[in-house]
Design an enzyme around this catalytic site. Structure first.
Site, PDB file in Angstrom:
ATOM      1  N   HIS A  61       4.074  -2.115  -1.332  1.00  0.00           N
ATOM      2  CA  HIS A  61       3.297  -3.009  -2.188  1.00  0.00           C
ATOM      3  C   HIS A  61       4.254  -3.767  -3.105  1.00  0.00           C
ATOM      4  O   HIS A  61       5.463  -3.534  -3.092  1.00  0.00           O
ATOM      5  CB  HIS A  61       2.245  -2.231  -2.983  1.00  0.00           C
ATOM      6  CG  HIS A  61       2.785  -1.222  -3.938  1.00  0.00           C
ATOM      7  ND1 HIS A  61       3.501  -0.115  -3.548  1.00  0.00           N
ATOM      8  CD2 HIS A  61       2.707  -1.147  -5.302  1.00  0.00           C
ATOM      9  CE1 HIS A  61       3.836   0.603  -4.607  1.00  0.00           C
ATOM     10  NE2 HIS A  61       3.369  -0.010  -5.686  1.00  0.00           N
ATOM     11  N   ASP A  65       8.990  -1.721  -9.148  1.00  0.00           N
ATOM     12  CA  ASP A  65       9.806  -0.526  -8.871  1.00  0.00           C
ATOM     13  C   ASP A  65       9.949  -0.263  -7.373  1.00  0.00           C
ATOM     14  O   ASP A  65      10.708   0.618  -6.976  1.00  0.00           O
ATOM     15  CB  ASP A  65       9.252   0.706  -9.592  1.00  0.00           C
ATOM     16  CG  ASP A  65       7.799   1.015  -9.275  1.00  0.00           C
ATOM     17  OD1 ASP A  65       7.068   0.092  -8.886  1.00  0.00           O
ATOM     18  OD2 ASP A  65       7.389   2.181  -9.425  1.00  0.00           O
ATOM     19  N   HIS A  66       9.259  -1.045  -6.543  1.00  0.00           N
ATOM     20  CA  HIS A  66       9.361  -0.894  -5.088  1.00  0.00           C
ATOM     21  C   HIS A  66      10.098  -2.053  -4.408  1.00  0.00           C
ATOM     22  O   HIS A  66      10.443  -1.948  -3.234  1.00  0.00           O
ATOM     23  CB  HIS A  66       7.971  -0.740  -4.479  1.00  0.00           C
ATOM     24  CG  HIS A  66       7.296   0.533  -4.868  1.00  0.00           C
ATOM     25  ND1 HIS A  66       7.176   1.619  -4.024  1.00  0.00           N
ATOM     26  CD2 HIS A  66       6.729   0.916  -6.038  1.00  0.00           C
ATOM     27  CE1 HIS A  66       6.552   2.603  -4.655  1.00  0.00           C
ATOM     28  NE2 HIS A  66       6.275   2.198  -5.879  1.00  0.00           N
ATOM     29  N   HIS A 138      -4.504   2.246  -4.263  1.00  0.00           N
ATOM     30  CA  HIS A 138      -3.738   1.990  -5.486  1.00  0.00           C
ATOM     31  C   HIS A 138      -4.436   0.852  -6.242  1.00  0.00           C
ATOM     32  O   HIS A 138      -5.469   0.356  -5.783  1.00  0.00           O
ATOM     33  CB  HIS A 138      -2.292   1.635  -5.112  1.00  0.00           C
ATOM     34  CG  HIS A 138      -1.332   1.667  -6.256  1.00  0.00           C
ATOM     35  ND1 HIS A 138      -1.400   2.590  -7.274  1.00  0.00           N
ATOM     36  CD2 HIS A 138      -0.266   0.860  -6.559  1.00  0.00           C
ATOM     37  CE1 HIS A 138      -0.418   2.382  -8.126  1.00  0.00           C
ATOM     38  NE2 HIS A 138       0.277   1.329  -7.718  1.00  0.00           N
ATOM     39  N   HIS A 265       8.735   9.925  -5.917  1.00  0.00           N
ATOM     40  CA  HIS A 265       8.109   8.977  -6.849  1.00  0.00           C
ATOM     41  C   HIS A 265       7.635   9.686  -8.118  1.00  0.00           C
ATOM     42  O   HIS A 265       6.477   9.610  -8.521  1.00  0.00           O
ATOM     43  CB  HIS A 265       6.940   8.252  -6.152  1.00  0.00           C
ATOM     44  CG  HIS A 265       6.554   6.970  -6.836  1.00  0.00           C
ATOM     45  ND1 HIS A 265       5.567   6.911  -7.782  1.00  0.00           N
ATOM     46  CD2 HIS A 265       7.022   5.706  -6.694  1.00  0.00           C
ATOM     47  CE1 HIS A 265       5.434   5.654  -8.202  1.00  0.00           C
ATOM     48  NE2 HIS A 265       6.314   4.913  -7.553  1.00  0.00           N
TER      49      HIS A 265
END
Length: 303
Positions: A61, A65-66, A138, A265
């Site tokens: 997504h 942070d990804h 999410h 995570h």
């Protein structure tokens, strides 16, 4: 054989010894990355792995942070004189998001081929992987991924002889190729036994628990799943921000009956996740904590 390396295990912000979310796998000369948080390419170097052979990047997504490490990784790949195309897969809007990030990395010597996901579940094949993408729960559109390495059945010599399949076609048929000669079509199913068990890894972060995740992870050799919070009193917060606790993740691993499970995570407030491990292992004993740089070699099971 499939090599797996957990590059980053932190959520939201990096910590000393804990980079942001990323996973890398290597199989048959191909390298694949899932997510690319800040510090991904540093973590690769620390593991002794190279970014140059990466040919596939899967994005779960579009939270920073990804994906915040993506421009730097692309620049490094370009500076390594890579020219082969790169495939990127992710939710709808992927091409727009990546091209926006590439404002600081506008010139690359290789093509990026985008594949955008729009359905709840999608299946495709890349570089020998069978990939199953599944939408999770999410607060933005987010996907998990299962990577499978199929394994063909055994070649049946007696059957090939009985069908009078010429010897020179045995090897192509073993490789899954169809051969046509002298007006006769030879297909792999004529001489190959039933498909044997392959290798399967499932990766899922940033979601509330879902039956869809359990179904996707079923029969996995390794299930890497978010465990954002270890503290039992953080359940309300996990629900609010659409994340998972150690105990919710453990329940999914138990239902999926996976062979091994790693949590990842972690919340930046979770400085000592090992304090909560035993309680989660009471639910699912095959669960352990992921750690930056943790590696595993997965091979086809012995028969």
């Amino acid at each position: 054989m499939l090599d797996v390396c957990l590059l980053g295990t932190s959520g939201m912000m990096p910590l000393p010894g804990r980079w942001l979310t990323s996973l890398m796998t290597r199989y048959n000369g191909s390298s694949l990355v899932i997510d690319c948080g800040e510090g991904t390419q540093v973590a690769m170097k620390e593991c002794g792995w190279s970014p140059k052979p990466i040919d596939t990047i899967l994005i779960t997504h579009f939270h920073a942070d990804h994906i915040s490490g993506l421009p730097g990784l692309l620049l490094t790949m370009g500076n390594a004189e890579r020219t082969e195309p790169l495939t990127m897969v992710g939710p709808r809007g992927l091409e727009r998001v990546v091209n926006s990030l590439r404002v600081v990395a506008p010139e690359l010597p290789f093509e990026i081929r985008f594949q955008e996901l729009s359905k709840d579940e999608e299946d495709f094949e890349i570089k020998g992987y069978k990939i199953h993408a599944f939408k999770v729960r999410h607060n933005v559109t987010c996907y998990g991924y299962s990577l499978s390495i199929p394994r063909a059945g055994r070649f049946d010599v007696e059957r090939a002889k009985a069908l009078e399949v010429p010897l020179k076609y045995w090897n192509p048929l073993q490789k899954g190729e169809t051969v046509e000669a002298d007006g006769i079509i030879y297909t792999p199913d004529m001489v190959m036994g039933e498909e044997r068990k392959g290798i399967k890894v499932t990766y899922c972060t940033d979601s509330r628990p879902m039956d869809r995740i359990v179904q996707a992870a079923a029969d996995s050799d390794l299930f890497i799943c978010e465990g954002m919070y270890g503290e039992p009193d953080k359940l309300k917060k996990a629900k609010q921000y659409r994340h998972m606790t150690f105990y919710e993740a453990a329940e999914m691993g138990k239902k999926a009956d996976v062979r091994e499970m790693w949590l990842t995570h972690f919340s930046p407030s979770l400085v000592r996740p090992e304090r909560y491990l035993k309680a989660a292992q009471k639910i699912f004993p095959r669960l352990t904590l992921g750690k930056d740089g943790r590696m595993k070699e997965l091979d086809f099971p012995e028969e």
